[in-house]
Enzyme design. Sequence first.
Site, PDB file in Angstrom:
ATOM      1  N   LYS A   1       0.833  -1.211   0.000  1.00 32.27           N
ATOM      2  CA  LYS A   1       0.000   0.000   0.000  1.00 32.27           C
ATOM      3  C   LYS A   1       0.868   1.262   0.000  1.00 32.27           C
ATOM      4  O   LYS A   1       0.499   2.278  -0.595  1.00 32.27           O
ATOM      5  CB  LYS A   1      -0.919  -0.003   1.231  1.00 32.27           C
ATOM      6  CG  LYS A   1      -2.030  -1.051   1.157  1.00 32.27           C
ATOM      7  CD  LYS A   1      -3.251  -0.499   0.454  1.00 32.27           C
ATOM      8  CE  LYS A   1      -4.339  -1.547   0.282  1.00 32.27           C
ATOM      9  NZ  LYS A   1      -5.015  -1.875   1.519  1.00 32.27           N
TER      10      LYS A   1
ATOM     11  N   LYS B   1      -4.642 -11.047  -8.243  1.00 32.06           N
ATOM     12  CA  LYS B   1      -5.981 -11.293  -7.717  1.00 32.06           C
ATOM     13  C   LYS B   1      -6.966 -10.265  -8.275  1.00 32.06           C
ATOM     14  O   LYS B   1      -6.604  -9.103  -8.474  1.00 32.06           O
ATOM     15  CB  LYS B   1      -5.951 -11.204  -6.180  1.00 32.06           C
ATOM     16  CG  LYS B   1      -7.159 -11.810  -5.507  1.00 32.06           C
ATOM     17  CD  LYS B   1      -6.972 -11.922  -4.015  1.00 32.06           C
ATOM     18  CE  LYS B   1      -7.198 -10.604  -3.319  1.00 32.06           C
ATOM     19  NZ  LYS B   1      -7.452 -10.759  -1.873  1.00 32.06           N
TER      20      LYS B   1
ATOM     21  N   LYS C   1     -11.119  -5.286  -5.992  1.00 27.61           N
ATOM     22  CA  LYS C   1     -12.328  -4.472  -5.919  1.00 27.61           C
ATOM     23  C   LYS C   1     -11.994  -2.990  -5.812  1.00 27.61           C
ATOM     24  O   LYS C   1     -12.882  -2.154  -5.849  1.00 27.61           O
ATOM     25  CB  LYS C   1     -13.199  -4.903  -4.734  1.00 27.61           C
ATOM     26  CG  LYS C   1     -12.620  -4.649  -3.372  1.00 27.61           C
ATOM     27  CD  LYS C   1     -13.546  -5.219  -2.298  1.00 27.61           C
ATOM     28  CE  LYS C   1     -12.962  -5.055  -0.923  1.00 27.61           C
ATOM     29  NZ  LYS C   1     -12.655  -3.670  -0.533  1.00 27.61           N
TER      30      LYS C   1
END
Length: 332
Positions: free
Chosen positions: A114, A196, A199
């Site tokens: 992040k 992956k 979202k």
Amino acid sequence: MEQKGIMLSGIKPSGELTLGSYLGAIKNWAERADQFECYYFMADLHAITVRQKPADLRRRTLEQLAQYIACGLDPERNTLFIQSHVPQHAELGWVLNCYAMFGELSRMTQFKDKSAKNADNINGGLFTYPSLMAADILLYQPDYVPVGEDQKQHVELTRTIARRFNNLYGEVFKMPEPYVPKVGARIMSLTDPTSKMSKSEDADTGRVCLMDRPEDIMRAFKRAVTDSENTIRFDRENKPGISNLMTIYSAATGRSYEEITREFDGRGYGVFKTAVGESVVELLRPIREQSERLLADKGYLESVYRAGAEKAGHIANKTLRKVYKKVGFVAR
């Protein structure tokens, strides 16, 4: 009567729930209500470690609640709540900050990832995120925490913090175990099958969202990355795109990889991608329609999250009171 074990999990309302969210997590949650006392929440406190538009965060939190229910999480059998409505999460999060070591937090893979993606906003919340996650878990004394492989590191740190606290003050926290479902745990991006399905990426054409229209779902699958071999067989390492589509088709239809290979033998990738898309359209249709009906009834959704927060807060407060007493705080 044998007492049920406790299971808990949450998803950040920082993006739209995807096919990966459903097949990898929520579908499995819905199947646990007979076996466990289940607590599921919208992790809005975690969401703000990355800047959110307030109106979008509010909308997505309610949409996520509606989608939880539409995916099979019956509020009569599962406790559904909004994380920020149970202040004990933030309160225990602070206490556990003081029992998590700087070095442990700095080694978290998600913090590194992040930080690289949000170089202009490497805030304290991003760094201490695992302490709040530990609080989310330990408040409810769960036996199991259903997580993806990418979150197992956080559960291990939770266990480390709990063990450290227990060694100092006695058996305050139960040691939770990570619960990783064996099937459908990792649904990958349709455009980058080595990553992956996310979202959080607003413009990611490799994802399929639960609220997508059938034509958008079909378009996404027709664009899915495959390979030049034109043979449908499962081989995650050498054929990641086809293997990902086979995983999705298997989860949507219940067919085994061997059955899928036989069904599409010699039929080509175009036919297969269309079939996978159609199976996902039918899988998600009732979820989308039920979500839309629920979102039109704001009073009902409010009654669910109020009741959920009340029940969750009652359980969480028992743990927090015990922790506050152990560390020496004067009773309220």
